[in-house]
Design a protein around this motif. Sequence first.
Motif, PDB file in Angstrom:
ATOM      1  N   GLN A 166       9.618   8.640  36.023  1.00  0.00           N
ATOM      2  CA  GLN A 166      10.798   7.804  35.824  1.00  0.00           C
ATOM      3  C   GLN A 166      11.993   8.320  36.621  1.00  0.00           C
ATOM      4  O   GLN A 166      12.708   7.547  37.259  1.00  0.00           O
ATOM      5  N   GLU A 167      12.188   9.633  36.571  1.00  0.00           N
ATOM      6  CA  GLU A 167      13.305  10.235  37.314  1.00  0.00           C
ATOM      7  C   GLU A 167      13.118  10.061  38.814  1.00  0.00           C
ATOM      8  O   GLU A 167      14.060   9.741  39.534  1.00  0.00           O
ATOM      9  N   ARG A 168      11.884  10.243  39.253  1.00  0.00           N
ATOM     10  CA  ARG A 168      11.592  10.128  40.683  1.00  0.00           C
ATOM     11  C   ARG A 168      11.777   8.697  41.173  1.00  0.00           C
ATOM     12  O   ARG A 168      12.360   8.458  42.230  1.00  0.00           O
ATOM     13  N   LEU A 169      11.309   7.737  40.384  1.00  0.00           N
ATOM     14  CA  LEU A 169      11.423   6.332  40.778  1.00  0.00           C
ATOM     15  C   LEU A 169      12.870   5.855  40.750  1.00  0.00           C
ATOM     16  O   LEU A 169      13.304   5.124  41.637  1.00  0.00           O
ATOM     17  N   SER A 170      13.606   6.266  39.733  1.00  0.00           N
ATOM     18  CA  SER A 170      14.988   5.801  39.609  1.00  0.00           C
ATOM     19  C   SER A 170      15.911   6.411  40.655  1.00  0.00           C
ATOM     20  O   SER A 170      16.941   5.830  40.998  1.00  0.00           O
ATOM     21  N   SER A 171      15.574   7.606  41.160  1.00  0.00           N
ATOM     22  CA  SER A 171      16.422   8.267  42.157  1.00  0.00           C
ATOM     23  C   SER A 171      15.967   7.981  43.587  1.00  0.00           C
ATOM     24  O   SER A 171      16.596   8.424  44.538  1.00  0.00           O
ATOM     25  N   ASN A 172      14.886   7.236  43.740  1.00  0.00           N
ATOM     26  CA  ASN A 172      14.362   6.934  45.066  1.00  0.00           C
ATOM     27  C   ASN A 172      15.290   5.993  45.822  1.00  0.00           C
ATOM     28  O   ASN A 172      15.745   4.993  45.266  1.00  0.00           O
ATOM     29  N   PRO A 173      15.594   6.263  47.104  1.00  0.00           N
ATOM     30  CA  PRO A 173      16.482   5.384  47.871  1.00  0.00           C
ATOM     31  C   PRO A 173      15.861   4.019  48.173  1.00  0.00           C
ATOM     32  O   PRO A 173      16.571   3.092  48.512  1.00  0.00           O
ATOM     33  N   ASN A 174      14.548   3.914  48.058  1.00  0.00           N
ATOM     34  CA  ASN A 174      13.884   2.642  48.356  1.00  0.00           C
ATOM     35  C   ASN A 174      13.752   1.768  47.114  1.00  0.00           C
ATOM     36  O   ASN A 174      12.713   1.183  46.856  1.00  0.00           O
ATOM     37  N   VAL A 175      14.840   1.707  46.342  1.00  0.00           N
ATOM     38  CA  VAL A 175      14.832   0.867  45.152  1.00  0.00           C
ATOM     39  C   VAL A 175      16.023  -0.068  45.183  1.00  0.00           C
ATOM     40  O   VAL A 175      17.023   0.183  45.867  1.00  0.00           O
ATOM     41  N   CYS A 176      15.921  -1.153  44.452  1.00  0.00           N
ATOM     42  CA  CYS A 176      17.010  -2.115  44.365  1.00  0.00           C
ATOM     43  C   CYS A 176      18.191  -1.489  43.630  1.00  0.00           C
ATOM     44  O   CYS A 176      18.017  -0.856  42.584  1.00  0.00           O
ATOM     45  N   SER A 177      19.382  -1.671  44.153  1.00  0.00           N
ATOM     46  CA  SER A 177      20.578  -1.088  43.553  1.00  0.00           C
ATOM     47  C   SER A 177      20.937  -1.743  42.222  1.00  0.00           C
ATOM     48  O   SER A 177      21.717  -1.184  41.451  1.00  0.00           O
ATOM     49  N   VAL A 178      20.350  -2.919  41.946  1.00  0.00           N
ATOM     50  CA  VAL A 178      20.661  -3.635  40.706  1.00  0.00           C
ATOM     51  C   VAL A 178      19.617  -3.374  39.630  1.00  0.00           C
ATOM     52  O   VAL A 178      19.939  -2.916  38.529  1.00  0.00           O
ATOM     53  N   CYS A 179      18.346  -3.659  39.941  1.00  0.00           N
ATOM     54  CA  CYS A 179      17.297  -3.585  38.919  1.00  0.00           C
ATOM     55  C   CYS A 179      16.438  -2.326  38.997  1.00  0.00           C
ATOM     56  O   CYS A 179      15.660  -2.043  38.090  1.00  0.00           O
ATOM     57  N   GLY A 180      16.548  -1.559  40.098  1.00  0.00           N
ATOM     58  CA  GLY A 180      15.796  -0.314  40.211  1.00  0.00           C
ATOM     59  C   GLY A 180      14.352  -0.478  40.639  1.00  0.00           C
ATOM     60  O   GLY A 180      13.596   0.493  40.672  1.00  0.00           O
ATOM     61  N   ARG A 181      13.947  -1.703  40.979  1.00  0.00           N
ATOM     62  CA  ARG A 181      12.564  -1.919  41.410  1.00  0.00           C
ATOM     63  C   ARG A 181      12.363  -1.418  42.836  1.00  0.00           C
ATOM     64  O   ARG A 181      13.274  -1.454  43.666  1.00  0.00           O
ATOM     65  N   LEU A 182      11.144  -0.957  43.120  1.00  0.00           N
ATOM     66  CA  LEU A 182      10.827  -0.497  44.473  1.00  0.00           C
ATOM     67  C   LEU A 182      10.865  -1.655  45.453  1.00  0.00           C
ATOM     68  O   LEU A 182      10.471  -2.776  45.118  1.00  0.00           O
TER      69      LEU A 182
END
Length: 220
Positions: A166-182
């Motif tokens: 969860q921490e890795r996915l949420s801090s990843n730069p390749n995610v949506c700035s709104v919903c956090g999806r990859l």
Amino acid sequence: MILYYFRKYWWVVSAAIIALAFVIPYQVVLVLLFTQIIAVNLVSFRIRRYLKPERNVKSLRNLLVLEFKDLLESYGVSCDFPPRGDYSSVDLIADIFGEKTVFSIREGNDEIHNSEVQSLAASLPKHGAKHGVILVDGLLPIEAKRLAESYGLQFKRYQKYKEEVQERLSSNPNVCSVCGRLIDQNQKELCWKNSELLGGKTYCHEHFKEVIDKSKAETT
């Protein structure tokens, strides 16, 4: 999950009900036991419905597989179950940051044997996976852990690994700035091309369109 544990540990509930015979009439105890039998059967029916064949489930060992799958998919990670006829110890296949990972997930005190560790290691090339992870929601058997590490597999506690992911996915730069999806590489490049309108942020397709439309409306 509560329903699952209720069905699994029905005998504990039965023992508690029988113990009440010392303080309440036996007729009431019989009614409670009969009610529990009905409840356990209803719970089993609901679980079977939840794991119905159309979910493309090979054979789930426990509901943690679905829980972990739902978590990954909430961040936009592509997941799938092994195909039918696959008798390896693989429970879930996920594509995380472009790298495929196979998971073997055990609940509670369910043991994982050396043969299952070897099976997971052997399944990596079969599924084109770069990583293999064994998750245990209980004690980590030392022998199996050492064997897993000798094959280059990760052997971790389920809850701890879930928090790490969860921490890795949420801090990843390749995610949506709104919903956090990859977001995939094509979407990322599209965001770069419109970085001036987007303020240098990245968005999934849905929120990208919302921000662009809003920016255009404000400039007209």
